[in-house]
Enzyme design. Sequence first.
Site, short mmCIF file in Angstrom:
data_model
loop_
_atom_site.label_atom_id
_atom_site.label_comp_id
_atom_site.label_asym_id
_atom_site.label_seq_id
_atom_site.Cartn_x
_atom_site.Cartn_y
_atom_site.Cartn_z
N ASP A 97 0.82 -1.21 0.00
CA ASP A 97 0.00 0.00 0.00
C ASP A 97 0.86 1.27 0.00
O ASP A 97 2.06 1.24 0.23
CB ASP A 97 -0.88 0.03 1.26
CG ASP A 97 -2.06 -0.93 1.16
OD1 ASP A 97 -2.08 -1.77 0.24
OD2 ASP A 97 -2.96 -0.83 2.01
N ASP A 98 0.15 2.38 -0.22
CA ASP A 98 0.70 3.74 -0.08
C ASP A 98 1.83 4.03 -1.08
O ASP A 98 2.75 4.80 -0.78
CB ASP A 98 1.19 3.99 1.36
CG ASP A 98 0.08 3.84 2.39
OD1 ASP A 98 -1.08 3.61 1.99
OD2 ASP A 98 0.37 3.94 3.59
N HIS A 148 -6.04 3.01 -4.11
CA HIS A 148 -5.97 3.22 -2.65
C HIS A 148 -6.43 4.63 -2.29
O HIS A 148 -5.98 5.20 -1.30
CB HIS A 148 -4.53 2.96 -2.19
CG HIS A 148 -4.35 2.81 -0.70
ND1 HIS A 148 -5.16 2.04 0.10
CD2 HIS A 148 -3.43 3.33 0.15
CE1 HIS A 148 -4.75 2.10 1.35
NE2 HIS A 148 -3.71 2.89 1.42
N HIS A 152 -5.34 9.33 0.49
CA HIS A 152 -5.41 8.51 1.71
C HIS A 152 -6.56 8.96 2.61
O HIS A 152 -6.41 9.16 3.82
CB HIS A 152 -4.08 8.52 2.48
CG HIS A 152 -3.81 7.22 3.17
ND1 HIS A 152 -4.15 6.98 4.47
CD2 HIS A 152 -3.27 6.07 2.72
CE1 HIS A 152 -3.81 5.74 4.80
NE2 HIS A 152 -3.28 5.16 3.75
N HIS A 242 3.65 -2.40 3.14
CA HIS A 242 3.71 -1.04 2.60
C HIS A 242 5.02 -0.84 1.83
O HIS A 242 6.07 -1.26 2.30
CB HIS A 242 3.61 -0.01 3.72
CG HIS A 242 2.27 -0.02 4.39
ND1 HIS A 242 1.91 -0.99 5.31
CD2 HIS A 242 1.20 0.78 4.24
CE1 HIS A 242 0.67 -0.76 5.70
NE2 HIS A 242 0.21 0.31 5.08
NI NI Z 1 -2.65 3.21 3.25
#
Ligand code: NI
Length: 286
Positions: A97-98, A148, A152, A242
């Site tokens: 993620d991210d 995603h 955020h 991540h």
């Molecule tokens: Ni995230």
Amino acid sequence: MRRILWTVVILPLLLQLSASASHTSSMYKVRLITGKVDTVKAASSDQSSKSAAVPRRKRYRRSSVRHVPWSVLQRRYPGSFVTRGNGGRKLVALTFDDVPDPRYTPKVLDILAKHHTRATFFVLGSRAAKYPELVKRMVREGHLVGNHSYSHALFAKSSLASYRKQIERTDQLLARLTGYRPRFIRPPYGEILPRQVEWSREHGYIVVNWDVDSVDWTSIGSDKIMANIRKTLQPGSIILQHAGGGDSQDLSGTVNAVPKLIRYLKAKGYQAVTVDELLGQRGLRG
Ligand code: NI
């Protein structure tokens, strides 16, 4: 009086501050304060009795944010809200993620390439706009890209209109960069509301959370990350890691854990696949 002052005023303040400090980025810190996020693990009542324990990494005070247990969403939207595959075969999905983040994403991509392993990257639109080449690289190297959100966003505090905006803005950007619109959505913090899942289902998306939490966002070392993963890993698992984060966040533990994880999976007879293969579902919306 002093004791009362300590317990009523100072202690909660310290807890609030330490929660902020332990979190990952300035972007998230704002969320911590406005969204009253705390880092307590979810109670076991939030976890599906059918699947293995679903570790939750963040939770919101119910007074400020409506938290809908994943088990409820799984029951209400089967196939459209998922935390794992069916487990019929020894397949697992690595998810990151991210992303993209120039500090960590290229390193993770290098390791995956070296080990001929494909993964699923859940991209933030705002970061894709800044580092488009990294998103193109993911796709060029055979990985799958998912949505995603743009910034955020905490969807549990978002209206349906702003949820759609977050998803569609990221979609349009990813379509320009990769040539396709992703089908899988990973909600930031794993939090999403029923009407948002419903809209996603109606528009051909699948919401994909996880059943294995590496807790790597807390800047821990690779051994601890591996121990966290082994705790709930099983056939069909979706593993959360991540490959991007905030300025104060150190993901070198993740970078060191990825080769260990790949070797571990091989030794245990698991095959790492992308989320579309794990679920037996298309990963693109055209
Ligand atoms: Ni995230």
